[in-house]
Design a protein around this motif. Sequence first.
Motif, PDB file in Angstrom:
ATOM      1  N   VAL A  24       4.925  -2.768  -2.866  1.00  0.00           N
ATOM      2  CA  VAL A  24       4.170  -2.007  -1.846  1.00  0.00           C
ATOM      3  C   VAL A  24       3.667  -2.978  -1.115  1.00  0.00           C
ATOM      4  N   ILE A  25       3.550  -2.581   0.291  1.00  0.00           N
ATOM      5  CA  ILE A  25       2.962  -3.500   1.486  1.00  0.00           C
ATOM      6  C   ILE A  25       1.649  -2.579   1.929  1.00  0.00           C
ATOM      7  N   ILE A  26       0.617  -3.231   1.676  1.00  0.00           N
ATOM      8  CA  ILE A  26      -0.754  -2.359   2.040  1.00  0.00           C
ATOM      9  C   ILE A  26      -1.596  -3.089   2.955  1.00  0.00           C
ATOM     10  N   GLY A  27      -2.590  -2.571   3.614  1.00  0.00           N
ATOM     11  CA  GLY A  27      -3.600  -3.281   4.422  1.00  0.00           C
ATOM     12  C   GLY A  27      -4.042  -2.265   5.304  1.00  0.00           C
ATOM     13  N   GLY A  28      -4.902  -2.997   6.269  1.00  0.00           N
ATOM     14  CA  GLY A  28      -5.832  -2.047   6.985  1.00  0.00           C
ATOM     15  C   GLY A  28      -4.791  -1.448   8.079  1.00  0.00           C
ATOM     16  N   PHE A  29      -5.497  -0.634   9.051  1.00  0.00           N
ATOM     17  CA  PHE A  29      -4.742   0.103  10.050  1.00  0.00           C
ATOM     18  C   PHE A  29      -4.241  -0.784  11.262  1.00  0.00           C
ATOM     19  N   GLY A  30      -2.884  -0.634  11.228  1.00  0.00           N
ATOM     20  CA  GLY A  30      -2.378  -1.585  12.488  1.00  0.00           C
ATOM     21  C   GLY A  30      -2.154  -2.949  12.094  1.00  0.00           C
ATOM     22  N   VAL A  31      -1.943  -3.245  10.921  1.00  0.00           N
ATOM     23  CA  VAL A  31      -1.904  -4.726  10.485  1.00  0.00           C
ATOM     24  C   VAL A  31      -0.042  -5.185  10.571  1.00  0.00           C
ATOM     25  N   GLY A  32       0.683  -4.290  10.658  1.00  0.00           N
ATOM     26  CA  GLY A  32       2.142  -4.713  10.701  1.00  0.00           C
ATOM     27  C   GLY A  32       2.866  -4.173   9.432  1.00  0.00           C
ATOM     28  N   LYS A  33       2.431  -3.343   8.577  1.00  0.00           N
ATOM     29  CA  LYS A  33       3.001  -2.836   7.508  1.00  0.00           C
ATOM     30  C   LYS A  33       4.482  -2.245   7.802  1.00  0.00           C
ATOM     31  N   THR A  34       4.363  -1.321   8.735  1.00  0.00           N
ATOM     32  CA  THR A  34       5.611  -0.824   9.095  1.00  0.00           C
ATOM     33  C   THR A  34       6.885  -1.731   9.810  1.00  0.00           C
ATOM     34  N   THR A  35       6.343  -2.655  10.527  1.00  0.00           N
ATOM     35  CA  THR A  35       7.012  -3.817  11.134  1.00  0.00           C
ATOM     36  C   THR A  35       7.498  -4.691  10.032  1.00  0.00           C
ATOM     37  N   VAL A  65      -0.758  -7.689   0.428  1.00  0.00           N
ATOM     38  CA  VAL A  65      -1.935  -7.279   1.451  1.00  0.00           C
ATOM     39  C   VAL A  65      -1.478  -7.946   2.576  1.00  0.00           C
ATOM     40  N   LEU A  66      -1.257  -7.151   3.685  1.00  0.00           N
ATOM     41  CA  LEU A  66      -1.111  -7.871   4.969  1.00  0.00           C
ATOM     42  C   LEU A  66      -2.382  -7.682   5.633  1.00  0.00           C
ATOM     43  N   VAL A  67      -2.623  -8.776   6.321  1.00  0.00           N
ATOM     44  CA  VAL A  67      -4.004  -8.950   6.792  1.00  0.00           C
ATOM     45  C   VAL A  67      -4.001  -9.148   8.335  1.00  0.00           C
ATOM     46  N   ASP A  68      -4.739  -8.892   9.335  1.00  0.00           N
ATOM     47  CA  ASP A  68      -5.014  -9.051  10.649  1.00  0.00           C
ATOM     48  C   ASP A  68      -6.340  -9.947  10.531  1.00  0.00           C
TER      49      ASP A  68
END
Length: 188
Positions: free
Chosen positions: A12-23, A103-106
């Motif tokens: 699972v790839i999670i993180g805040g709104f707009g950090v690039g998970k879909t990308t 956890v993907l982070v901006d």
Amino acid sequence: MRDSAQHGFKIVIIGGFGVGKTTMVRSVSEIRPLDTEATMTDVGVGIDDASGVPAKSTTTVAFDFGRITLDDEHVLYLFGAPGQQRFWFLWDRLFAGTLGAIVLVDQRRIEDSWYAIDRLEHQGTPFVVACNDFGETYAPDQVRDALDLSPEIPLVMCDARERESSKMVLIALIEHLYSRVGQDDSVE
């Protein structure tokens, strides 16, 4: 999926709104990913904080799904979770049966990652942290301190748009999972 594939592993790839998970799912999946992208409307104004991503026009409303065939018998399934708070109720369901998480982070909005890390720690789900390259870079020690990460949790830099970079994040997660198996064995 090949008829011979018998083992599926979920990440699972999670993180805040707009950090690039879909990308990230799109960049690394071998299939055309299933996504639940919807156009952002005025209905979300005041509910979703889009201040950190003013050019964003679509958002994930359920999850993204991609796949990577590892060999004839093993397949890796990738799930990208929605980042807005109103969809967080989906996360615990997505965590069920997962091997581990990213956890993907901006780095411009590090505080948007605190909840994701808290949920994973609460669930006991192993994870790595990947800082997506949005042009603003802090030293890894600064990010680690800001997120209050334990030293054993890997922190990697990435560009979710690039397949090789996203693959390196997945490899970091697998290496982390492998190292935990050795630690768990030595404890028993």
